[in-house]
Design a protein around this motif. Structure first.
Motif, short mmCIF file in Angstrom:
data_model
loop_
_atom_site.label_atom_id
_atom_site.label_comp_id
_atom_site.label_asym_id
_atom_site.label_seq_id
_atom_site.Cartn_x
_atom_site.Cartn_y
_atom_site.Cartn_z
N VAL B 346 -18.65 49.44 102.53
CA VAL B 346 -18.28 49.20 101.15
C VAL B 346 -16.84 49.80 100.79
CG1 VAL B 346 -18.72 49.59 98.68
CG2 VAL B 346 -20.38 48.59 100.19
N GLU B 347 -16.04 49.17 100.22
CA GLU B 347 -14.85 49.75 99.65
C GLU B 347 -14.81 49.58 98.19
OE1 GLU B 347 -11.17 47.99 101.29
OE2 GLU B 347 -10.02 49.70 100.65
N ILE B 348 -14.60 50.80 97.56
CA ILE B 348 -14.08 50.85 96.08
C ILE B 348 -12.67 50.87 95.74
CG2 ILE B 348 -15.03 51.69 93.93
CD1 ILE B 348 -17.45 50.68 95.29
N LEU B 349 -12.02 50.05 95.18
CA LEU B 349 -10.59 50.05 95.20
C LEU B 349 -10.22 50.98 94.13
CD1 LEU B 349 -9.80 46.20 95.68
CD2 LEU B 349 -9.54 48.06 97.37
N PRO B 350 -8.98 51.47 94.18
CA PRO B 350 -8.43 52.39 93.28
C PRO B 350 -8.74 52.17 91.88
CG PRO B 350 -6.72 51.96 94.81
CD PRO B 350 -7.93 51.05 95.09
N ASP B 351 -8.96 53.09 91.18
CA ASP B 351 -9.20 53.21 89.52
C ASP B 351 -10.34 52.40 89.05
OD1 ASP B 351 -6.99 54.82 88.89
OD2 ASP B 351 -5.60 52.81 89.70
N ARG B 352 -11.25 51.93 90.15
CA ARG B 352 -12.54 50.98 89.77
C ARG B 352 -13.31 52.08 89.35
NH1 ARG B 352 -9.45 47.42 90.70
NH2 ARG B 352 -9.46 45.44 91.95
N THR B 353 -14.25 51.78 88.07
CA THR B 353 -15.45 52.43 87.72
C THR B 353 -16.59 51.65 87.82
OG1 THR B 353 -13.87 53.40 86.21
CG2 THR B 353 -16.23 53.70 85.67
N LEU B 354 -17.64 52.11 88.32
CA LEU B 354 -19.02 51.56 88.46
C LEU B 354 -19.78 52.47 88.06
CD1 LEU B 354 -19.26 49.98 92.34
CD2 LEU B 354 -19.28 48.86 89.80
N ILE B 355 -20.73 52.34 87.00
CA ILE B 355 -21.77 53.37 86.65
C ILE B 355 -23.23 52.69 86.41
CG2 ILE B 355 -22.32 54.98 84.83
CD1 ILE B 355 -19.70 55.65 85.73
N GLY B 356 -24.01 53.30 87.38
CA GLY B 356 -25.68 52.78 87.15
C GLY B 356 -26.25 53.76 86.10
N HIS B 357 -27.56 53.62 86.50
CA HIS B 357 -28.39 54.85 85.64
C HIS B 357 -29.44 55.17 86.69
CE1 HIS B 357 -31.11 56.64 82.65
NE2 HIS B 357 -29.93 56.81 82.05
N SER B 358 -30.01 56.63 86.38
CA SER B 358 -31.00 57.00 87.25
C SER B 358 -32.27 56.06 87.13
CB SER B 358 -31.41 58.28 87.00
OG SER B 358 -31.74 58.24 85.52
N SER B 359 -32.54 55.31 86.12
CA SER B 359 -33.52 54.30 85.84
C SER B 359 -33.18 53.11 86.48
CB SER B 359 -33.77 54.20 84.26
OG SER B 359 -32.56 53.54 83.56
N TYR B 360 -31.84 52.68 86.96
CA TYR B 360 -31.62 51.54 87.57
C TYR B 360 -30.28 51.64 88.35
CZ TYR B 360 -31.13 46.66 88.55
OH TYR B 360 -30.90 45.30 89.24
#
Lengths: 402, 370
Positions: B346-360
């Motif tokens: 997987v590649e996460i491009l510059p400045d991207r934000t990805l936030i999950g949660h411990s419950s999901y």
């Protein structure tokens, strides 16, 4: 089974200038770069160059090296023909001797090489860190029609007197060879890597053996003899990273070079992988207070303390509150809380007790008295012990002079 | 001394692995930094002296085949015995590519292989079980107790996808076998079963003759009063990878030193494929705490509470918290990730934000660019 090319790897050296690190093993078995041993470099180069038949000439404390090489599987050298062969000196009906010199080691194994009836023999050394395509060197040997090809690299003129120096003509053929000249005529240094046309080398080895005054050494005897006879000898220029790690300082330097790909030694580059025997331990764990900077580390390690500019091998443990800088830790070394290790090489399974101080930075000392501190494998320091810079300890923790 | 033969089941079953299970069976899910789930079952067997292991496959098994190879990483590439890969050779002719309805149907599909087993006893395990069991001890216990079937249970009744639960009396004899429970009770079955080869063949033939396919219903439940079924309770770490949540929670438990010490104990090492990568490296700008880091990782950003598989790159300014990043994931400059499971490459491009949660925890599928 005929092979075009067989590699012979000289791994019998005692490595006396690595002192306590080679107390119980041959130099090529010494760990390097966190997860390798020195011999992984020539073996991986063989594998990547398509050479599938390798003889490893051993005689000094070979057990560790033999068990490391095993079947040769990590380097793909376990094929149904060829593969890696450990070649210690042996007795025949006329008796036998230790390997007297590099050329004699090959001479004693003429029978082994003849089994494969090769066109070319590549002679390698077991104490160099470099990535090199031997296939290209053999191709160069064929193109130039040489009987012997020696890989060379440019070194700074000031350092040339430490090497075997080649003078070459405009076609790159060697005109003169001088072993460690005081006034070098060239700055092309031999890297100790040779390609020979086998039948020619075979003849010279027999002649060399018959000469009672010969030291049976490639650099001192065989190469000069071939040159005297006007055999066509080519220089093969190499420009990548290469280092002889025969001394404690150069071994430490090469480890530090690995941390900076600008040095030319980029082990993360996967186009020319270096293979090593794998160990079954989990990934490294960096603890809640770990602080690691410009450092390499490996599986099986547990790092809770501070590590800077250092190379940590597998299975090392750095307790919280310990500090490591500019050091090389070989597999299984452990450092307890409050200990400080600087500019040091810690042998396998060394244990540094709490609040010890090992080594020191060169800034604080005059260059004549400063040096790396080195601990033999298995050395265990009781809490609070101080090991000054430039001091070497054996496995019982007693000082050894260089 | 050892008369055990291993059978590992690795066919598709009901699970909730989302993107992680689209391209592989649960057995070949990467786990714990440098392992695949099936490494645990294989190592458990090999560490107990088992020399012959069959892996029963059905569906999405390319990834597993690639991982297993000849079995040499587990010393199972042998002249006699060793690793046998068992695709449903006898089954597919009759039923096409429909999935197995149950374990007994899977075993009927490899009947001729069962016939050739050289050992007197068989251990059956699931490929999705992450555990380090002392199988030699369990074998001795099986012989001593005179049980017909010994079944290993966890000392808990965690809720699981498609879980099996056991109730037993004070002497360890199984009194009930339960599944499809709304609220789990009893002891969680690890689905490790030890029985004699002879009994297994009898059961397989009997089920085949009656077109019965379920090990749980048609063998365990049906025969709990006629066969002597006994439990062996394992109190240590045991994860069954059947949902993303479970995968995530169980992975994160490895950051606890006590759990690592138990799961990776030196007497019973877990064997895995080597990665042929260089040392991991952290640059002067990088920082990494409370994390597992594998060979060939290069960290220039900040990593916390995460598990990094081999060759992960975290560039300058990037922040990775509470994530599991599979092999060769690249997190580019100043990207931010939290509670993410990123599959391979997987590649996460510059400045991207990805936030999950411990419950999901969010899963990013293999080779995606975000």
């Amino acid at each position: 089974m005929k092979k075009e090319c067989v590699a012979m790897l000289l791994a019998g050296g005692q490595g006396s200038r690595l002192y306590v690190l080679t107390g119980e093993m041959a130099k090529p078995a010494v760990p390097f770069g966190g997860k390798y041993r020195i011999i992984d470099f020539p073996l991986s180069n063989c594998c990547n160059s398509g050479i599938d038949t390798v003889g490893v000439l051993t005689q000094y404390r070979p057990l560790e090296l033999n068990s490391y090489i095993g079947s040769g599987q990590p380097w793909d050298l376990d094929g149904s023909s060829g593969g890696v062969h450990i070649l210690p000196p042996y007795m025949d009906s006329k008796g036998g001797t230790w390997y007297k010199g590099t050329a004699n080691a090959i001479y004693q194994n003429i029978g082994f090489i003849d089994l494969y009836d090769p066109e070319y023999v590549v002679v390698l050394s077991g104490d160099h860190i470099y990535k090199m395509d031997y296939h290209k060197m053999v191709a160069h040997h064929k193109e130039t029609g040489a009987e012997c090809t020696i890989s060379v690299m440019e070194v700074p003129w000031a350092e040339a007197p430490r090497f075997g120096i080649m003078s070459v003509d405009e076609r790159g053929m060697i005109t003169e060879f001088a072993e460690k000249p005081k006034e070098p005529k060239s700055n092309l240094a031999s890297m100790g890597i040779y390609v020979f046309s086998w039948q020619t080398l075979r003849r010279y080895l027999n002649e060399d053996e018959a000469n009672p005054n010969s030291e049976n050494d490639f650099g001192k005897n065989v190469i000069p003899a071939m040159l005297r006879d006007g055999q066509p000898m080519a220089a093969y220029r190499f420009s990548g990273y290469w280092k002889d790690v025969g001394t404690l300082e150069s071994l430490w330097d090469a480890n530090m070079d690995m941390l900076s790909p600008e040095s030319g030694l980029d082990l993360l580059d996967e186009s020319w992988p270096i293979y090593a025997r794998s160990i079954n331990v989990p990934s490294a764990y960096l603890g809640k207070h770990a602080s690691v900077s410009h450092s390499a580390f490996n599986r099986g390690s547990d790092i809770e303390g501070t590590v800077e500019n250092s190379v940590l091998s597998s299975g090392t443990r750095i307790a919280e509150g310990a500090r490591i800088s500019y050091s090389v830790l070989l597999p299984g070394a452990t450092v307890e809380s409050g200990a400080v290790v600087e500019y040091a090489i810690l042998g396998e399974n060394c244990h540094i007790g709490a609040n010890c101080r090992v080594g020191g930075a060169p800034e604080n000392l005059s260059p004549e008295v400063w040096g790396l501190s080195v601990l033999a494998p298995g050395c265990s320091l009781e809490a609070g012990r101080v090991v000054p810079p430039n001091v070497m300890l054996d496995r019982n923790g007693e000082e050894v002079t260089r | 001394m050892n008369g055990m033969h291993g059978i590992i089941f690795s066919y598709e079953k009901r699970n909730n692995l989302r993107e992680l299970g689209e391209i592989r069976s649960a057995s070949s899910i990467p786990f714990g930094g440098r392992y695949r789930a099936v490494d645990f079952a294989l190592s458990n067997l090999v560490n107990a002296g088992v020399t012959d292991v069959g892996v029963v496959l059905h569906g999405r098994y390319q990834s597993l085949l690639d991982h297993l190879g000849t079995g040499k990483d587990w010393d199972l590439s042998r002249k006699r015995g060793g690793l046998k890969i068992l695709p449903p050779f006898a089954y597919e002719q009759k039923k096409g590519d429909a999935a197995f309805r149950g374990k007994m149907e899977a075993l009927v599909g490899v009947r001729s292989y069962l016939q050739e087993i050289r050992q007197d006893y068989v251990v059956m395990m699931e490929g999705d079980l992450v555990v380090n069991l002392p199988l030699s001890d369990i074998y001795e216990e099986h012989l001593r107790s005179g049980a017909d079937i010994t079944m290993v249970c966890g000392a808990d009744s965690f809720e699981m996808e498609n879980g099996t639960y056991f109730e037993f009396d004070g002497g360890g004899r199984i009194t009930d076998v339960l599944y499809n429970l709304h609220t789990p009770r009893g002891y969680r079955g690890l689905e490790v079963y030890l029985l004699s080869t002879r009994l297994l063949l009898e059961l397989v033939d009997e089920c085949a003759a009656h077109d019965l396919f379920s090990w749980r219903r048609d063998v365990l439940q049906a025969k709990k009063d006629t066969l002597k079924l006994r439990s062996y309770v394992w109190g240590g770490f045991a994860a069954q990878i059947r949902s993303v949540k479970e995968y995530y929670d169980r992975s994160m438990q490895l950051l606890d030193p006590a759990i690592r010490a138990e799961l990776f104990c030196a007497e019973r090492p877990i064997r895995a494929k080597g990665a042929d990568k260089s040392s991991a490296y952290i640059s002067p700008s990088g920082s990494c705490v409370n994390s597992l880091v594998s060979d060939g990782c290069c960290i220039e950003g900040t990593v916390e509470n995460s598990i990094l598989f081999p060759g992960v790159v975290v560039e300058q300014g990037a922040r990775v918290r509470n994530c599991i990043l599979f092999k060769e994931t690249a997190v580019r400059r100043s990207a931010e990730l939290a509670h993410i499971i990123a599959d391979k490459n997987v590649e996460i491009l510059p400045d991207r934000t990805l936030i999950g949660h411990s419950s999901y925890p969010l899963v990013v599928a293999k080779r995606c660019r975000v």
